[in-house]
Design a protein around this motif. Structure first.
Motif, PDB file in Angstrom:
ATOM      1  N   LYS A   1      33.726  41.009  38.637  1.00 10.45           N
ATOM      2  CA  LYS A   1      32.763  42.062  38.304  1.00 10.45           C
ATOM      3  C   LYS A   1      31.671  42.266  39.356  1.00 10.45           C
ATOM      4  O   LYS A   1      30.878  43.200  39.241  1.00 10.45           O
TER       5      LYS A   1
ATOM      6  N   GLN B   1      32.390  48.843  43.390  1.00  9.30           N
ATOM      7  CA  GLN B   1      31.902  50.186  43.092  1.00  9.30           C
ATOM      8  C   GLN B   1      32.106  50.507  41.618  1.00  9.30           C
ATOM      9  O   GLN B   1      33.146  50.235  41.044  1.00  9.30           O
ATOM     10  N   ARG B   2      31.080  51.079  41.035  1.00 13.81           N
ATOM     11  CA  ARG B   2      31.078  51.510  39.628  1.00 13.81           C
ATOM     12  C   ARG B   2      31.275  50.358  38.644  1.00 13.81           C
ATOM     13  O   ARG B   2      31.722  50.544  37.515  1.00 13.81           O
TER      14      ARG B   2
ATOM     15  N   SER C   1      28.996  46.968  37.214  1.00 12.81           N
ATOM     16  CA  SER C   1      27.635  46.437  37.249  1.00 12.81           C
ATOM     17  C   SER C   1      27.531  45.124  36.484  1.00 12.81           C
ATOM     18  O   SER C   1      28.501  44.662  35.860  1.00 12.81           O
ATOM     19  N   ILE C   2      26.337  44.541  36.495  1.00 11.70           N
ATOM     20  CA  ILE C   2      26.114  43.318  35.718  1.00 11.70           C
ATOM     21  C   ILE C   2      26.272  43.595  34.218  1.00 11.70           C
ATOM     22  O   ILE C   2      26.601  42.686  33.455  1.00 11.70           O
ATOM     23  N   LYS C   3      26.070  44.838  33.816  1.00 13.65           N
ATOM     24  CA  LYS C   3      26.270  45.186  32.406  1.00 13.65           C
ATOM     25  C   LYS C   3      27.747  45.057  32.038  1.00 13.65           C
ATOM     26  O   LYS C   3      28.092  44.559  30.955  1.00 13.65           O
ATOM     27  N   ASP C   4      28.632  45.494  32.928  1.00 17.97           N
ATOM     28  CA  ASP C   4      30.070  45.361  32.672  1.00 17.97           C
ATOM     29  C   ASP C   4      30.453  43.892  32.555  1.00 17.97           C
ATOM     30  O   ASP C   4      31.318  43.525  31.742  1.00 17.97           O
ATOM     31  N   ASN C   5      29.824  43.051  33.357  1.00 17.91           N
ATOM     32  CA  ASN C   5      30.088  41.618  33.280  1.00 17.91           C
ATOM     33  C   ASN C   5      29.607  41.049  31.952  1.00 17.91           C
ATOM     34  O   ASN C   5      30.302  40.256  31.308  1.00 17.91           O
TER      35      ASN C   5
ATOM     36  N   TYR D   1      31.042  36.908  38.383  1.00 19.17           N
ATOM     37  CA  TYR D   1      30.145  37.765  39.157  1.00 19.17           C
ATOM     38  C   TYR D   1      29.669  36.924  40.341  1.00 19.17           C
ATOM     39  O   TYR D   1      28.816  36.056  40.186  1.00 19.17           O
TER      40      TYR D   1
ATOM     41  N   PHE E   1      16.055  50.261  36.320  1.00 17.61           N
ATOM     42  CA  PHE E   1      17.025  49.214  35.987  1.00 17.61           C
ATOM     43  C   PHE E   1      17.127  49.053  34.472  1.00 17.61           C
ATOM     44  O   PHE E   1      18.229  48.978  33.918  1.00 17.61           O
TER      45      PHE E   1
ATOM     46  N   SER F   1      19.165  51.711  32.978  1.00 21.94           N
ATOM     47  CA  SER F   1      20.612  51.590  33.180  1.00 21.94           C
ATOM     48  C   SER F   1      21.260  50.680  32.142  1.00 21.94           C
ATOM     49  O   SER F   1      22.467  50.772  31.898  1.00 21.94           O
TER      50      SER F   1
END
Length: 322
Positions: A66, A70-71, A73-77, A192, A299, A302
């Protein structure tokens, strides 16, 4: 893999080992200590970006990776582990320092590049640190990394545009092994950079630390035993700095910190507030602080759009010209 084109680019830039230049500086770590950053000069940075865009970004990474994509983020992780019953977090010790020029060469070779070109590419993306750098390691780090300290090989430098993706590529086999294990044992896994996270919900089981360590060591990495953490449901659970207990959010303490800065800027004025917090903001001008504060609000937006709305509304009431 387009060897002729890549060879032409490398030759035109005429990069030889003695011509490479880096600027060394250190930044403070959150948990104490310093991180050494090697910033390449303009010309070397150009070709490292070219390598990243034209070669490394095209490599098919695993879904569990993660970081620095590109595209993604830490949120996806963090979303991978949302609402988990139990979370295990493991950090890798000196992640970049264990990725040597030889391993980078192997990565380019496996991508299909001929030996001579793989050598040139690996030399452009690594750096040989001084003995002072290796001797600055803590005693526990020296014990685990004694071979590296003795040989002092060229390694991935932190601060180069090509380093994060090369690290991801070289860690891909480890990611694949953990993904396969996750299917068998019914747990979730993500990585990550050097931060590995394992979690289970209602069913499933986590692998033992010793088994995780075996896979990690098989792939040429090391566990940082001081950063192994279990978090149970009902406790505060964080993944890459985000709370995952009830949805994915920025920490409440962090949001309150930003809200306090906004409050005092409105109450006393920006310059007066900056003087009161000058210890943490040495050298900051009003404009610098404006950008710092706005950046943190963006931030938060987001991750938590709802929580950012009031912060932004209050931020816009600050008088930045007095």
């Amino acid at each position: 893999m387009g060897d002729l084109k890549t060879q032409d680019i490398v030759s035109k830039r005429k990069f030889e080992l003695k011509q490479r230049r880096y600027k060394l500086f250190s930044i403070k770590k959150k948990r104490g200590g310093k991180r050494e950053i090697m910033a390449p000069d303009k010309d070397l940075k150009y070709i490292q970006k070219w390598i990243t865009f034209n070669i490394l970004d095209k490599y098919p990474l695993k879904n569990s990776c993660k970081g620095f994509r590109q595209r993604v983020s830490i949120k996806d992780n963090a979303l991978v582990h949302e609402g988990a019953y139990r979370i295990l977090k493991i950090d890798l010790l000196k992640f970049y320092d264990t990725i040597t020029e030889e391993r980078v060469y192997g990565a380019f070779k496996n991508m299909g590049y001929q030996g001579n070109l793989a050598v040139s590419l690996s030399k452009l993306c690594t750096y040989k640190h001084s003995s002072e750098y290796w001797n600055s390691f803590e005693s526990r780090e020296k014990a685990l990394l004694s071979t590296y300290i003795k040989e002092m090989p060229a390694i991935l430098p932190q601060g180069c545009p090509s380093s994060p993706m090369l690290a991801n590529i070289i860690a891909s086999k480890m990611d694949l092994r953990f993904e396969k294990l996750a299917k068998k044992m019914n747990f979730s896994y993500s990585r990550y950079a050097d931060d590995l996270t394992f979690s289970i919900k209602d069913t499933g089981s986590l692998p033992s630390i010793s088994f995780i360590n075996k896979i990690i060591s098989d792939e040429g990495f090391y566990i940082n035993n001081e950063k192994v953490t279990y978090m149970l449901k009902g406790q505060k659970q964080y993944v890459t700095g985000l709370s995952v207990t009830n949805g994915v959010h920025t920490p409440k303490k962090y949001r309150k910190k930003i809200a306090r800065h906004i409050y005092f800027c409105r109450k006393f004025g920006v310059e007066v507030h900056l003087k009161k917090v000058r210890k943490d903001f040495l050298g900051y001008t009003t404009l610098n602080f404006h950008d710092w504060l706005y950046g943190h609000i963006c931030f938060i937006n987001s991750i938590d759009k709802e929580h950012s709305e009031k912060l932004l509304k209050d931020f816009n009431k600050i008088n930045w010209f007095i």
